[in-house]
Design an enzyme around this catalytic site. Sequence first.
Site, PDB file in Angstrom:
ATOM      1  N   GLU A  55     -78.031  41.849  -5.093  1.00 42.91           N
ATOM      2  CA  GLU A  55     -79.147  42.726  -5.442  1.00 42.91           C
ATOM      3  C   GLU A  55     -79.338  43.803  -4.378  1.00 42.91           C
ATOM      4  OE1 GLU A  55     -78.978  39.445  -5.277  1.00 42.91           O
ATOM      5  OE2 GLU A  55     -80.470  38.438  -6.507  1.00 42.91           O
ATOM      6  N   CYS A  78     -82.895  35.202  -5.166  1.00 46.20           N
ATOM      7  CA  CYS A  78     -83.430  34.219  -4.225  1.00 46.20           C
ATOM      8  C   CYS A  78     -84.797  34.671  -3.719  1.00 46.20           C
ATOM      9  CB  CYS A  78     -82.463  33.990  -3.072  1.00 46.20           C
ATOM     10  SG  CYS A  78     -82.319  35.401  -1.970  1.00 46.20           S
ATOM     11  N   CYS A  87     -84.274  38.289  -1.943  1.00 44.10           N
ATOM     12  CA  CYS A  87     -84.000  39.406  -2.857  1.00 44.10           C
ATOM     13  C   CYS A  87     -85.234  39.757  -3.675  1.00 44.10           C
ATOM     14  CB  CYS A  87     -82.839  39.054  -3.783  1.00 44.10           C
ATOM     15  SG  CYS A  87     -81.287  38.967  -2.881  1.00 44.10           S
ATOM     16  N   TRP A 173     -38.375  25.754 -10.474  1.00 44.67           N
ATOM     17  CA  TRP A 173     -39.820  25.661 -10.687  1.00 44.67           C
ATOM     18  C   TRP A 173     -40.070  25.022 -12.037  1.00 44.67           C
ATOM     19  CZ3 TRP A 173     -42.728  26.785  -6.580  1.00 44.67           C
ATOM     20  CH2 TRP A 173     -42.223  27.642  -5.613  1.00 44.67           C
ATOM     21  N   ARG A 187     -55.981  29.283  -5.535  1.00 45.75           N
ATOM     22  CA  ARG A 187     -55.946  28.966  -4.090  1.00 45.75           C
ATOM     23  C   ARG A 187     -56.859  29.904  -3.319  1.00 45.75           C
ATOM     24  NH1 ARG A 187     -49.702  27.450  -2.371  1.00 45.75           N
ATOM     25  NH2 ARG A 187     -49.555  25.602  -3.686  1.00 45.75           N
ATOM     26  N   THR A 199     -46.064  14.177  -0.863  1.00 41.40           N
ATOM     27  CA  THR A 199     -45.743  15.561  -1.231  1.00 41.40           C
ATOM     28  C   THR A 199     -45.263  16.334  -0.008  1.00 41.40           C
ATOM     29  OG1 THR A 199     -47.343  15.492  -3.026  1.00 41.40           O
ATOM     30  CG2 THR A 199     -46.738  17.677  -2.232  1.00 41.40           C
ATOM     31  N   LEU A 207     -48.557  25.589   1.467  1.00 41.09           N
ATOM     32  CA  LEU A 207     -49.830  25.587   0.738  1.00 41.09           C
ATOM     33  C   LEU A 207     -50.688  26.808   1.061  1.00 41.09           C
ATOM     34  CD1 LEU A 207     -50.734  21.793   1.122  1.00 41.09           C
ATOM     35  CD2 LEU A 207     -49.525  22.899  -0.770  1.00 41.09           C
ATOM     36  N   ARG A 210     -50.092  33.166  -1.338  1.00 37.80           N
ATOM     37  CA  ARG A 210     -49.137  34.224  -1.014  1.00 37.80           C
ATOM     38  C   ARG A 210     -49.166  35.399  -1.966  1.00 37.80           C
ATOM     39  NH1 ARG A 210     -46.601  29.474  -0.224  1.00 37.80           N
ATOM     40  NH2 ARG A 210     -45.733  29.510  -2.307  1.00 37.80           N
ATOM     41  N   GLU A 302     -53.449  19.149  -5.249  1.00 36.89           N
ATOM     42  CA  GLU A 302     -52.132  19.563  -5.772  1.00 36.89           C
ATOM     43  C   GLU A 302     -51.055  18.505  -5.597  1.00 36.89           C
ATOM     44  OE1 GLU A 302     -50.202  23.233  -5.673  1.00 36.89           O
ATOM     45  OE2 GLU A 302     -52.003  24.437  -5.467  1.00 36.89           O
TER      46      GLU A 302
END
Length: 370
Positions: A55, A78, A87, A173, A187, A199, A207, A210, A302
């Site tokens: 705002e 708020c 606000c 993949w 992400r 993993t 992780l 990118r 993940e």
Amino acid sequence: MSLHTDEHYMRRALTLAEYGAGSVNPNPLVGAVLVKHGRVIGEGWHEKCGGLHAERNALKNRTESACGSTIYVTLEPCCHYGRTPPCTEAILQHKIARAVVGCMDPNEQVAGKGAEILRAHGVTVDTGVLEHECQRQNEVFLHYITTKRPFVVLKYAMTLDGKIAAHTGDSRWVSGPESRAHTHQTRNRLSAIMVGIGTVLADNPTLSCRMEIQHHPLRVGRDPIRVVCDSHLRIPLDAALVRTARAIPLIVAHTCGSREKADALRAAGATVWQCAAHGGRVDLRDLMARLGSEQIDSVLLEGGGALHWAALEAGIVQKVQAYIAPKLVGGAGAKSPVGGAGFAKMADALALHGTTLTQLGDDLLWEGYL
Ligand code: AOF
Ligand code: ZN
């Protein structure tokens, strides 16, 4: 003002709010549009945690007096002093005549009081415009502010025959480029990303986030904090996660790792937490409570399958994102997304609600809530 017009400006406010993705956590995504005599005279969004609210940014950017205008805001304004002043005060000072609100703010310091204060001072307040969309956009905030626990998204990509890798373990993949780009958007949006030690040992992932972030003025993503569940501290010191720990925070959660290994990980820049144990593994409820107290409002889970099952069993998962690629890889031993013991009866299976299907290239993204 017709409902159509209200929805039009609220949609614009939702678009603006999205620009804060990745920068506002654990605050909400909020967008605001100021409209006077049928023209937009100011726009703004909450850009980063600790910064001005949407705002105030819209008012700062206004091209003329806001007196008599309507403000469209995706979240109830708020009325408390947090890192920034209320606000509601700015709205009253600028003599805004009407506030159109997307969804209410369950923060106990606000929770209806923002709207109440505005009405008590003669501002017309209309609530619930595109309420469902506004709530969905802020699903992380709405969960975190009421539970103090992170909003957990369980994410995986599998073939049409339900495998997350070939029987050899090869997984590059499963899904196509559009799906993988979408994962990086997530992400960027969530505060942390969590995997199990299996993993890490199998894939040695970084992780990081990118990819270029679409719908963002800067088009750069930020990396989530990485969390590894590693009961015995088996993570190698030369793992990509450890090697990048000084640049991107890494939390290693264990139950019975050696003190020497914990010290070596700390020396490499990682944070090491000894957590309560549950069945010999990291107690995920305990871990979520600790992450929540560190202001981590969201976790992208993940893999792998054992951790996914443990998370479902512990009841910490709020949302599932399943990317399904039209491929068949076969293999009796090839892994599927959720391992563990599993339920004995189909009738016991966890059912998702509020499901949506999105086509991403040749893949389908199936999302739903638990
Ligand atoms: C709004 N507009 O743009 C945001 C709101 O510490 P602060 O001052 O940033 O306050 C954070 C709280 O304020 C947050 O928990 C939520 O209740 C509200 N955020 N409200 O009217 C905004 N970001
Ligand atoms: Zn505010």
